[in-house]
Enzyme design. Structure first.
Site, short mmCIF file in Angstrom:
data_model
loop_
_atom_site.label_atom_id
_atom_site.label_comp_id
_atom_site.label_asym_id
_atom_site.label_seq_id
_atom_site.Cartn_x
_atom_site.Cartn_y
_atom_site.Cartn_z
N GLU A 460 0.83 -1.20 0.00
CA GLU A 460 0.00 0.00 0.00
C GLU A 460 0.87 1.25 0.00
O GLU A 460 1.62 1.50 0.95
CB GLU A 460 -0.90 -0.01 1.25
CG GLU A 460 -1.71 1.26 1.44
CD GLU A 460 -2.34 1.36 2.83
OE1 GLU A 460 -2.81 2.45 3.16
OE2 GLU A 460 -2.37 0.35 3.57
N ASP A 542 -8.07 1.97 6.89
CA ASP A 542 -7.81 2.11 5.45
C ASP A 542 -7.05 0.92 4.90
O ASP A 542 -7.34 0.42 3.81
CB ASP A 542 -7.02 3.40 5.17
CG ASP A 542 -7.94 4.58 4.91
OD1 ASP A 542 -9.15 4.34 4.78
OD2 ASP A 542 -7.47 5.73 4.86
#
Length: 676
Positions: A460, A542
């Site tokens: 990520e 997230d």
């Protein structure tokens, strides 16, 4: 001799000491070995010793999957009685000590003397491999347990097994331990019912996991209830007691069979048609049941079963279903002149978008093939299913013109989208790793070309990606940073999926394409470059969302990777705790509290705690030590235990329908880890 038995004999004949597998032998050692090789080297595993020596060959593994498989083997026997018309009620009880009791109201396992074996039929069934009524065609026309080795396997892998049979007005009991009888069969009372009660305790020296999971058993029993309409299956968990003193329990029963099954699978999807097409017939002596419907999603959810066994790899029955579906729908669309206006060419794949179907057939002698022995190979089945589906679907379309038009409109939309998707897909597949220049610019590749040892980290963000590139072992670890949240493929049409830059990068980096000889939509992994694909995201909300989006993509578009066990989740630590010169990484709140108790006497103020919310907060050495180093890291392998439940969960969490998702959130809000 079956393949399992052949493998067993090959493995059992040669003792480990006879050959030095890792090294080479000297001439003297070879000479001695050949001289010493005699009858004493030949091991013959008698009775159920073979099962105990190599249990994974019989039940898959000795972990969670194998543990639950023991219960399925016993339930299979009861289901066989039900299929033969002699059993209506099956109860599975998980006791407080994780032992199991399975009760049915069938005819009861025979208890009379078995001439050939010289003992009771009950003892033969429980102590001899491949013994049972299912091998005699007159007893059971079809059987769900033929793929396994029956209840004798359960006996071999249990420290204690008790069989209680109600038959001939008497109650018979016989007990066993690790596959051996503890005494002869006894009559302990009278009764006016029939049935069998099998109680067993799995051997903790064999299984790495000994705790049964309620949800896993419930999912399988729910599945069996849908596949066998009219049977009551009850699950009781005596480990969970309610306030009123009753135990946690559930009853699974379906009166409409596969029709209810499709409704259950599609409960989180918006239906295109109210009626579910339900086919129950027999062709060429093969009972065929099919239920199907269309929804507004862009994914296909088709599940096939043979004798209640989920054929994950499909086979001739699935091919027959697709052939019948395509032929019949295409003919209807052409005859009704609907295709002329659309000016688009229809292909077989276009009929699969938004389709949910369950195919269940019963075959007397199924032939399984494929890597996991879950692909049906009987050629006669294809024609039978094709004919059954074609005939029944043809009638349905004629009698329901409104639903027929809705389906054809969906197919035309899929065909239009397919043409757009083809162009996007060509963009993904035009350059391959072999032709050079096809790898995405962001990929930091590894030097090894051996896919079996290579790992791809999907990381990520560019920041964490940079840290991972510095911290990795360049020999076998590749890094692909992903920018932001990738597309939610659950809601996207196919051409939109292939238009996504991040998804294009994943395809290119991994070297996979779309389309095989058997299926133009299947993932082609012949040039797969990594056998470990590791999703590495931040340990916050997230990060969890990004991991879920990537897993949704893998489940819908690259399911073969998950089925082969190539997909993993990395687990970065949540905390770094320091007290003086002592420091320790902690992955859970419990570990953090233990550190405080151990080094600060429970005084949290004396401990400096660093909370890692993002991978970028660690330097390259820390990331390597905690999350990437094979010697220290913890990886979670992604598996699919129940494809139906996984399909429903992804549709509910990531799909268009809000109501099922809200319901799920309300039910599970108390379990959420809120990181304020």
């Amino acid at each position: 001799m079956g393949i399992h038995e052949k493998l067993l004999y090959l493995l059992a004949f040669f003792e480990k000491d006879d050959y030095n597998i890792n090294g080479t032998m000297s001439e003297e050692e070879l000479k001695n070995a050949s001289n010493e090789y005699s009858s004493k080297n030949i091991q013959v595993l008698e009775g159920l010793e073979a099962v105990r020596k190599r249990p994974a060959m019989y039940i898959g593994d000795t972990g969670e999957k194998g543990l639950h498989h023991l219960v399925y083997e016993v339930i299979d026997n009861s289901i066989d009685e039900a299929l033969a018309g002699y059993c209506k009620n099956i109860e599975v009880v998980v006791n407080e000590d994780n032992s199991i009791r399975v009760t049915d109201d069938g005819r009861g396992i025979p208890v009379d003397y078995h001439e050939k074996e010289g003992k009771s039929a009950l003892e033969v069934v429980l102590t001899v491999l491949h013994a049972g009524g299912k091998f005699d065609k007159g007893t059971y026309k079809v059987s769900g347990g033929l793929h396994g080795v029956g209840v004798s396997c359960v006996n071999a892998l249990s420290t204690h097994l008790k069989a209680e049979v109600h038959r001939n007005g008497k109650v018979y009991v016989q007990e066993f331990s690790i596959g051996k009888s503890l005494g002869d069969i006894k009559v302990v009372g009278a009764c006016d019912t029939t049935g069998t009660i099998i109680s067993f305790k799995p051997d903790h020296t064999i299984f790495t996991v000994t705790e049964y999971k309620y949800e896993i058993l419930a999912n399988r029993m729910r599945e069996l209830a849908f596949l066998n309409a009219g049977i009551n299956l009850k699950l009781v968990d005596r480990r969970v007691v309610h306030e009123d003193g009753t135990y946690k329990s559930e009853v699974f029963r379906s009166d409409e069979g596969l029709k209810e099954f499709v409704r259950y699978i599609d409960r989180a999807k918006e239906p295109l048609m109210q009626d579910i097409i339900h086919i129950v017939t027999e062709k060429q002596g093969i009972p065929v049941e099919v239920a199907m419907s269309y929804n507004t999603s862009y994914n296909e959810s088709v599940f096939s079963y043979v004798n209640d066994i989920n054929t994950i790899e499909g086979g001739t029955h699935l091919s027959g279903f697709r052939r019948g579906l395509t032929r019949t729908l295409k003919k209807y669309a052409e005859d009704s002149k609907m295709l002329e206006k659309a000016k688009v060419e229809i292909q077989g794949d276009d009929f699969r978008e938004g389709l949910t179907a369950v195919i269940s057939i019963k075959v007397a002698e199924p032939q399984f093939e494929g890597q996991t022995k879950t692909k049906l190979g009987n050629n006669e089945v294809m024609g039978a299913v094709d004919s059954a589906v074609g005939e029944a679907l043809g009638y349905f379309l004629e009698e329901h013109p409104k639903e027929a038009k809705t389906i054809v409109d969906k197919v035309i939309l899929a065909a239009t989208a397919r043409q757009a998707a083809r162009k996007a897909r060509e963009m993904v597949q035009r350059k391959s790793p072999l032709t050079g220049g096809g790898l995405p610019g962001k990929l930091a590749d590894c030097s090894s070309k051996d896919a079996a040892e290579c790992e791809l980290f999907l990381v990520e963000g560019d920041s964490a990606g940079g840290t991972a590139k510095q911290g990795r072992d360049r020999n076998f670890q590749a890094i692909l940073p992903l920018r932001g949240k990738i597309l939610n493929v659950e809601k996207a049409m196919e051409h939109k999926v292939f238009d996504s830059d991040e998804i294009q990068n994943i395809y290119r980096a991994m070297g996979v394409t779309i389309g095989t000889e058997d299926d133009p939509k299947e993932l082609n992994m012949s040039k797969l470059r990594y056998h470990k694909v590791i999703i590495m995201t931040d340990a916050d909300v997230d990060g969890s969302h990004i991991a879920t989006l990537i897993l949704t993509f893998f489940f819908r578009r690259m399911r073969g990777l998950i089925e082969k066990g190539y997909v993993y989740l990395a687990t970065p630590p949540l905390y770094l705790c320091k007290k003086g010169k002592t420091e320790e990484y902690c992955w859970t709140e419990q570990q953090r509290q233990k550190f405080i108790d151990t080094y600060a006497g429970g005084n949290e103020g004396q401990v400096h705690t660093q909370r890692y919310k993002g991978l970028g907060e660690m330097n390259d050495h820390q990331l390597w030590d905690t999350t990437m180093n094979p010697e220290n890291r913890t990886l979670k392998q992604i598996t699919i235990d129940n494809a139906v439940e996984a399909d429903s969960t992804f549709a509910m969490l990531m799909g268009e329908e809000v109501a099922p998702r809200r319901e799920f959130i309300e039910e599970n809000a108390t379990y959420a880890n809120i990181d304020a």
